[in-house]
Design a protein around this motif. Structure first.
Motif, PDB file in Angstrom:
ATOM      1  N   PRO A   1       0.798  -1.231   0.000  1.00 21.50           N
ATOM      2  CA  PRO A   1       0.000   0.000   0.000  1.00 21.50           C
ATOM      3  C   PRO A   1       0.825   1.273   0.000  1.00 21.50           C
ATOM      4  N   ASP A   2       2.136   1.198   0.321  1.00 20.89           N
ATOM      5  CA  ASP A   2       2.941   2.407   0.380  1.00 20.89           C
ATOM      6  C   ASP A   2       3.479   2.823  -0.988  1.00 20.89           C
ATOM      7  N   LEU A   3       3.216   2.028  -2.039  1.00 22.83           N
ATOM      8  CA  LEU A   3       3.643   2.429  -3.375  1.00 22.83           C
ATOM      9  C   LEU A   3       2.815   3.622  -3.837  1.00 22.83           C
ATOM     10  N   PRO A   4       3.455   4.660  -4.383  1.00 19.39           N
ATOM     11  CA  PRO A   4       2.702   5.853  -4.775  1.00 19.39           C
ATOM     12  C   PRO A   4       1.791   5.592  -5.966  1.00 19.39           C
ATOM     13  N   MET A   5       0.628   6.231  -5.961  1.00 18.83           N
ATOM     14  CA  MET A   5      -0.311   6.185  -7.073  1.00 18.83           C
ATOM     15  C   MET A   5      -0.267   7.533  -7.784  1.00 18.83           C
ATOM     16  N   PHE A   6      -0.216   7.503  -9.110  1.00 18.25           N
ATOM     17  CA  PHE A   6      -0.161   8.729  -9.897  1.00 18.25           C
ATOM     18  C   PHE A   6      -1.356   8.771 -10.839  1.00 18.25           C
ATOM     19  N   GLU A   7      -1.891   9.968 -11.030  1.00 18.53           N
ATOM     20  CA  GLU A   7      -3.014  10.152 -11.946  1.00 18.53           C
ATOM     21  C   GLU A   7      -2.705  11.284 -12.916  1.00 18.53           C
TER      22      GLU A   7
END
Length: 218
Positions: free
Chosen positions: A28-34
């Motif tokens: 869950p600590d992996l960054p999400m990018f949009e």
């Protein structure tokens, strides 16, 4: 029918290379990018679109992320043939590190201006702009890569985009783009002549004439 290891590796891309976390939920600590798809990238394949925004990643590396199920277009999982269109939202969770990141250089250059889209830096004389030849590490691009890595949760998520030239032995201000769209807009400004550049030469002694040409390195 089950596949052999060799068959699976060939299907996934290059022999011996398989996506990390394929079919699994990433930490869950992996960054999400949009990103919202720009008109200039309308109709491009999803890995090509992502490669424009993550310039330290090759399209091949990003395709592995797509195949691992970590890319969504308008909240729908994307497959490797997916294309994106203006106005759509592309989300990605990067489960692999970049494969084209520049070497770090701990040197520093003065930052004259900064915002989320660009930097203006004061390049000293003697510092080459891009890695080339014998200067594979000691370049402005390497120094700036180290700087932008401090702005992101992981190394290599941004790649500084130097949009114009300045000779190695010349000092002066340089504009550096931080995003795909700002790089494109600033580059177009230079190409269209909407950006002006001025040079100041410091001289010593008395010139024999008030005008003329200097045909030597300055």
């Amino acid at each position: 029918m089950s596949k052999s290891v060799d068959e699976e590796e060939t299907v996934n891309g290059n022999v011996g290379e398989k996506p990390v976390c394929l079919g699994a939920v990433p930490p869950p600590d992996l960054p999400m990018f949009e990103f919202v798809v720009e008109h200039t990238l309308h109709g491009t394949r999803v890995d090509t679109f992502l490669a424009r925004h993550f310039r330290n990643y090759s399209s091949w590396r990003l395709m592995r992320v797509v195949r691992a199920g970590m890319v969504w277009v308008d909240h729908i999982p994307a497959d490797e043939t997916a294309r994106v269109f203006a106005g759509q939202t592309v989300s990605v969770q990067l489960i692999e590190p970049p494969d084209r990141v520049l070497e770090s250089d701990p040197s520093e250059v003065p930052i004259i201006y900064s915002d989320p889209w660009m930097l203006v830096v004061d390049k000293p004389a003697g510092l080459i702009a891009h890695p080339t030849g014998e200067f594979q590490v000691n370049s402005l691009a390497n120094v700036l890569q180290t700087y932008v890595d401090r702005l992101t949760p992981a190394r290599g998520l941004l790649r500084p985009g130097i949009v114009h030239r300045l000779d190695r032995q010349t000092s002066g201000l340089m504009v550096v783009a931080l995003t795909h769209q700002s790089h494109r807009n600033i580059s177009m400004g230079f190409e269209a002549g909407r950006v002006s550049k001025s040079y100041l030469a410091l001289t010593e002694g008395v010139f024999a004439s008030t005008s003329g040409s200097i045909k030597h390195p300055i």
